[in-house]
Design an enzyme around this catalytic site. Structure first.
Site, mmCIF file in Angstrom:
data_model
loop_
_atom_site.group_PDB
_atom_site.id
_atom_site.type_symbol
_atom_site.label_atom_id
_atom_site.label_comp_id
_atom_site.label_asym_id
_atom_site.label_seq_id
_atom_site.Cartn_x
_atom_site.Cartn_y
_atom_site.Cartn_z
ATOM 1 N N ASP A 86 0.827 -1.214 0.000
ATOM 2 C CA ASP A 86 0.000 0.000 0.000
ATOM 3 C C ASP A 86 0.857 1.259 0.000
ATOM 4 O OD1 ASP A 86 0.865 -0.542 2.691
ATOM 5 O OD2 ASP A 86 -0.616 0.895 3.407
ATOM 6 N N GLU A 180 0.230 -1.270 5.557
ATOM 7 C CA GLU A 180 1.264 -0.856 6.512
ATOM 8 C C GLU A 180 1.094 0.609 6.893
ATOM 9 O OE1 GLU A 180 5.145 0.803 7.890
ATOM 10 O OE2 GLU A 180 3.953 1.411 6.197
HETATM 11 ZN ZN LIG Z 1 6.882 2.160 4.192
#
Ligand SMILES: [Zn+2]
Length: 412
Positions: A86, A180
């Protein structure tokens, strides 16, 4: 072993990955937080299978894993590499328009018409890359080097090994996670299924970064209950919740993000809202030292308690929730994991820069889930914004570090 990374191929690979928008979303409750992260996951899954990786699996939460079996360096620890798919919700990652410039010093104009400039004065680290090729954006999106540089490096390293069977290595595990950037990347990571003895996240910034210490982290919410009375007849009766909140903040230690550095911890006020009736303050608490971190949390509670003694029971309510911990306590007993990466960097001519992270990484959660997981540079700068850039040499060097790590016997 003479490693020669094909520059054009890894640049094309990186561009292929950043062409797919994978922005995550804080407001979503699902994992992955955005469906479009699967678009990249499916492409990577296909490429992993094509290059002959084993046990390639993409689960319903968008966690992608694969294995490259050992080919002669058996009996070694199984080493993993982890990156996140992401990109940050802070800035769009759609329609990224990358450009490579030969950097000769000074500013880099990103968008001449709109006057968007990557300024050498604001970002003095640029100077370090004089004489090198640097990839930049057109000033309207992020570059997504965080963390697609990490993905490209891991994938290129795996491709390289499958094309060079004469290079001996141990068993390698690779894992790509969603979300994340919204702090959930490690949450549904199946450490047991991954099957590595230790791993590295390829998610650091500038060349040479190697990190195994991060903050201990907690979030605190303080609620203040006031008593509203008509201001004309409020004397001796009214309790203004907003003023309680201001007083509360005044009692806290003054360590803040803007006046601390290195190993120093802080109390960071991230939000305040209120009326006379009720007010709320939200803080994040950070410290590398576990004992000082525990003290921060009790200071939050004690201050609330003292104010209740002054203004009445229940007027100030503090709630503190732990977020993550310093991976140092997990990594220190297996310090050879850090040394191994350090030696690999030196072997490919990269000077290791070991320092504490003033934040957290997926690696810290993974470490506490039983997978010691320091963080290695992926090579980009100015993450999460339009000024993000990636020196091409960093991309190549990080790939070489991965190859060195898996082809060198681990000395415990
Ligand atoms: Zn990162």
């Amino acid at each position: 072993m003479n490693i020669r990374i094909d520059k054009d191929r890894i640049v094309e690979r990186f561009k292929r990955y950043i062409a797919i928008d994978t922005q995550s979303s804080e407001t979503s409750e699902t994992t992955p937080s955005t469906e479009k992260q699967f678009d990249l996951a499916r492409l990577l899954e296909k490429e992993m299978k094509e290059m002959g990786l084993q046990e390639v699996s993409l689960d319903e939460h968008c966690y992608l894993m694969g294995t490259l079996p050992a080919n002669g360096l058996e009996g070694q620890p199984r080493i993993g590499f982890v990156s996140h798919m992401d990109t940050s919700p802070d800035m769009s990652g759609q329609g990224i328009n990358p450009r490579i410039v030969q950097y000769e010093g000074g500013d880099i104009v990103l968008d001449e018409k709109e006057g968007i400039v990557l300024s050498a004065e604001t970002f003095p680290e640029l100077e370090f890359y004089k004489g090198q090729e640097v990839m930049v954006t057109d000033g309207h999106t992020l570059l997504a080097a965080d963390d697609k540089a990490g993905i490209a490096e891991i994938m290129e390293a795996m491709q390289y090994l499958t094309e060079h069977p004469e290079i001996k290595h141990g068993e390698i595990k690779i894992g790509f996670t969603p979300d994340e950037e919204i702090g959930r990347g490690a949450d549904l990571f199946d450490v047991k299924k991954f099957g590595a003895d230790f791993a590295y996240t390829m998610d650091g910034g500038q060349i040479g970064e190697l990190e195994y210490e991060n903050f201990n982290a907690a979030a605190a919410t303080i609620t203040f209950k006031g008593l509203n009375v008509h201001p004309g007849s409020a004397k001796g009766k009214m309790i203004n919740a907003m003023l309680l909140a201001m007083e509360y903040n005044g009692y806290l230690p003054t360590a803040r993000p803007d006046n601390t550095e290195g190993y120093e911890g802080f109390y960071h006020l991230i939000s305040m809202s209120g009326t006379v009736e009720e007010a709320t303050l939200q803080y994040i608490l950070r410290d590398h030292d576990r004992e000082l971190f525990e003290l921060q949390k009790s200071c939050i509670q004690e201050t609330a308690k003292r104010m209740c003694e002054l203004y009445g029971e229940g007027r100030v309510i503090a709630e503190v929730k732990d977020q993550y911990y310093n991976m140092r306590e997990v990594v220190e007993p297996v310090m050879y994991v850090v040394r191994h990466a350090e030696e690999a960097m030196k072997a490919v001519g990269v000077e290791p820069k070991i320092g504490p992270i003033r934040g957290g990484t997926d690696g810290s959660k993974l470490s506490f889930m039983g997978l010691p997981c320091p963080n290695i540079f992926a090579g980009g700068h100015n993450f999460h914004g339009r000024y993000e850039y990636l020196p091409i040499n960093n991309l190549i060097k990080a790939t070489e570090v991965i190859l060195k790590i898996v082809t060198t016997p681990v000395e415990k």
